[in-house]
Design a protein around this motif. Structure first.
Motif, PDB file in Angstrom:
ATOM      1  N   GLY A  87       0.981  -1.254  -0.099  1.00 28.04           N
ATOM      2  CA  GLY A  87       0.044   0.136   0.073  1.00 28.04           C
ATOM      3  C   GLY A  87       0.982   1.367  -0.005  1.00 28.04           C
ATOM      4  O   GLY A  87       0.361   2.424  -0.212  1.00 28.04           O
ATOM      5  N   ASP A  88       2.121   1.001   0.238  1.00 30.25           N
ATOM      6  CA  ASP A  88       3.028   2.251   0.134  1.00 30.25           C
ATOM      7  C   ASP A  88       3.579   2.232  -1.341  1.00 30.25           C
ATOM      8  O   ASP A  88       4.425   1.443  -1.718  1.00 30.25           O
ATOM      9  CB  ASP A  88       4.343   1.919   0.988  1.00 30.25           C
ATOM     10  CG  ASP A  88       5.229   3.039   0.993  1.00 30.25           C
ATOM     11  OD1 ASP A  88       5.454   3.714  -0.149  1.00 30.25           O
ATOM     12  OD2 ASP A  88       6.025   3.519   2.248  1.00 30.25           O
ATOM     13  N   GLY A  89       3.397   2.982  -1.986  1.00 28.01           N
ATOM     14  CA  GLY A  89       3.367   3.315  -3.689  1.00 28.01           C
ATOM     15  C   GLY A  89       4.880   2.991  -3.889  1.00 28.01           C
ATOM     16  O   GLY A  89       4.921   2.161  -4.849  1.00 28.01           O
ATOM     17  N   SER A  90       5.575   4.044  -3.364  1.00 29.90           N
ATOM     18  CA  SER A  90       7.241   3.825  -3.788  1.00 29.90           C
ATOM     19  C   SER A  90       7.860   2.485  -3.555  1.00 29.90           C
ATOM     20  O   SER A  90       8.508   1.862  -4.207  1.00 29.90           O
ATOM     21  CB  SER A  90       8.019   4.980  -3.488  1.00 29.90           C
ATOM     22  OG  SER A  90       7.466   5.517  -2.039  1.00 29.90           O
ATOM     23  N   VAL A  91       7.558   2.079  -2.207  1.00 26.25           N
ATOM     24  CA  VAL A  91       7.977   0.794  -1.781  1.00 26.25           C
ATOM     25  C   VAL A  91       7.408  -0.562  -2.998  1.00 26.25           C
ATOM     26  O   VAL A  91       8.172  -1.310  -3.518  1.00 26.25           O
ATOM     27  CB  VAL A  91       7.685  -0.015  -0.352  1.00 26.25           C
ATOM     28  CG1 VAL A  91       8.108  -1.341  -0.334  1.00 26.25           C
ATOM     29  CG2 VAL A  91       8.304   1.080   0.475  1.00 26.25           C
ATOM     30  N   ASP A  92       6.118  -0.424  -3.230  1.00 31.06           N
ATOM     31  CA  ASP A  92       5.754  -1.384  -4.080  1.00 31.06           C
ATOM     32  C   ASP A  92       6.061  -1.159  -5.551  1.00 31.06           C
ATOM     33  O   ASP A  92       6.641  -2.185  -6.082  1.00 31.06           O
ATOM     34  CB  ASP A  92       4.023  -1.079  -4.150  1.00 31.06           C
ATOM     35  CG  ASP A  92       3.285  -1.660  -2.833  1.00 31.06           C
ATOM     36  OD1 ASP A  92       4.083  -1.978  -1.786  1.00 31.06           O
ATOM     37  OD2 ASP A  92       2.273  -1.214  -2.793  1.00 31.06           O
ATOM     38  N   ARG A  93       6.442  -0.084  -5.937  1.00 31.18           N
ATOM     39  CA  ARG A  93       6.982  -0.073  -7.355  1.00 31.18           C
ATOM     40  C   ARG A  93       8.409  -0.293  -7.493  1.00 31.18           C
ATOM     41  O   ARG A  93       8.828  -0.548  -8.288  1.00 31.18           O
ATOM     42  CB  ARG A  93       6.685   1.339  -7.991  1.00 31.18           C
ATOM     43  CG  ARG A  93       5.444   1.770  -8.116  1.00 31.18           C
ATOM     44  CD  ARG A  93       5.050   3.108  -8.966  1.00 31.18           C
ATOM     45  NE  ARG A  93       5.524   4.246  -8.169  1.00 31.18           N
ATOM     46  CZ  ARG A  93       4.919   4.788  -7.121  1.00 31.18           C
ATOM     47  NH1 ARG A  93       3.758   4.442  -7.204  1.00 31.18           N
ATOM     48  NH2 ARG A  93       5.616   5.904  -6.369  1.00 31.18           N
TER      49      ARG A  93
END
Ligand code: GP9
Ligand code: MN
Length: 417
Positions: free
Chosen positions: A216-222
């Motif tokens: 749910g943390d966009g930069s970690v996910d990407r």
């Protein structure tokens, strides 16, 4: 003044393995090309990590099997990020406590690897798909002895082949190859990747070779997607180097430049790592991969604790270039008598036994991962303070200008004896 330089030299000389320590691989890569690959924001935890059952870095995971892989290797960078890593690696000096030495001390006298190698008949160059003045590279590279900087203007940049800061890694390596072909050998060539840079963007669906994480943390996910893309670009680069006949005469040094995921993302990272991020884990997250690939040499995992500060003596020793009286804070990572430790820019220290976390002023035992009496870490803390202070003195005082030409000769030509 020159007395201050002497004081620094005396310190460096007095430290275990700091000067003149040599590993068993001294001279084993004599005369070879050196290719440095700066892996943008690449932290060591991605190595051999699986996400949704898929490897995040399949190519690097394979490469490690045939390489020296250092699994206790740390970045030593500060606010100068990529430029700090470049500075540290070429000089074996630390970056500064604030700001970027690339922009504040670009007219100092240094004794950097490109300059040393040029005297040995090497062609030192750098490749990067961003504009040449970013981080003041156009100026600083001249100071450090780079003969040429292949930057944005020399690549074919389109809307389609760029994302975030500039040229995507796959076209970057592909377009670099004809320029590599023209280099006079042996060369010292640095390739600075860029796609795996915060906030980890990929505009092309086809380039998303793995599903994002789902914290749910966009930069970690990407991060895992741009990392997977970067891995693919390195795979293609190695293929091209082989096709172009460069591979077997070259040694490859791949390293993470600095962390990619900051403390602001600890919640998501604790999900990824499946544990709470205490100061102990925070320091361990400053590990970046170091892979030294020497075609024809067997692979080995190296447990020694080190950092980017150690790369200059490590590389020069592999090439068989002796360092006499060098003002440098790193040691040959292959040397058996080296101090098994590294110092981070914030004053934290990692050894084979302990971690001193400077920010929180805590001491940990590595084996139990438990907090222990701060007294145990006190000598480490003091050593770090001293060493960083000496390094800062060299940079702020431009002390290397006092290194007389005779001493410099000794540094550069020591292998002729
Ligand atoms: C810019 C690239 C990224 O050219 O090297 O720099 P960073 O923000 O990582 O220091
Ligand atoms: Mn970077």
């Amino acid at each position: 003044d020159s007395n201050e330089l002497t004081e620094v030299l005396n310190y460096v000389n007095s430290q275990q393995g700091k000067m003149g320590a040599k590993g068993e691989y001294f001279g084993k890569a004599k005369g070879k090309n050196v290719v440095l690959v700066s892996l943008e924001s690449t932290q060591n935890f991605v190595i051999n990590k699986k996400l949704h059952g898929k490897e995040v870095t399949p190519f690097l995971n394979d490469l490690i099997e045939d390489s020296f892989y250092f699994n206790n290797f740390y970045h030593n960078t500060g606010q100068g990020k990529t430029s700090d890593s470049e500075f540290i690696i070429d000089n074996s000096l630390y970056g500064l406590p604030r700001g970027a030495v690339f922009t504040t001390n670009e007219s100092n006298e240094y004794n950097a690897t490109p300059e040393i190698l040029k005297d040995e008949g090497y062609t030192p160059v750098s490749f990067h798909g961003n504009n040449d003045s970013f981080w003041n590279r156009d100026i600083m590279y001249k100071t450090l002895g780079y003969e040429h900087f292949y930057s944005q203007e020399e690549y074919n940049i389109t809307e389609e082949n760029t994302v975030n800061y500039g040229l995507k890694d796959i076209p970057f390596f592909k377009q670099s190859m004809p320029m590599v072909e023209k280099l006079e050998e042996p060369y010292y060539a640095k390739f600075i990747t860029m796609t795996n840079h915060y906030p980890y963007l990929l505009n092309d669906k086809d380039m998303k070779m793995i599903e994002p994480a789902n914290t749910g943390d966009g930069s970690v996910d990407r991060y895992f997607q741009t990392m997977r893309y970067q891995d693919e670009s390195i795979k293609k680069f190695f293929q091209l180097m082989k096709e172009q006949g460069e591979y077997k005469d070259t040694i490859f040094v791949l390293y993470g430049d600095h962390y990619g995921i900051s403390e602001n993302h600890n919640r998501a990272m604790s999900e990824i790592l499946n544990k709470e991020i205490r100061p102990f884990e925070h320091i361990q997250l400053q590990k970046v991969p170091l892979i030294i690939h020497i075609p024809g040499m067997e692979g080995k995992t190296m447990e020694t604790v080190g950092g980017q500060i150690d790369l200059k003596p490590t590389i020069l020793n592999l090439l068989g270039i002796e360092q006499n009286n060098a003002v440098q804070f790193g040691t040959d990572l292959f040397a058996e008598n080296r101090a098994n430790m590294t110092i981070l820019r914030d004053g934290s220290v990692v050894t084979d036994q302990y971690i001193y976390a400077a920010e929180s002023n805590k001491c940990y035992d590595k084996e139990t991962q438990e907090k222990i009496n701060l007294k145990t870490c006190k000598p480490l803390k003091e050593k770090a303070e001293k060493e960083l202070k000496y390094s800062d003195k060299v940079v702020y005082g431009d002390l290397l200008r006092y290194k007389d030409s005779e001493q410099k000769e000794g540094t550069n030509k020591g292998n002729q004896s």
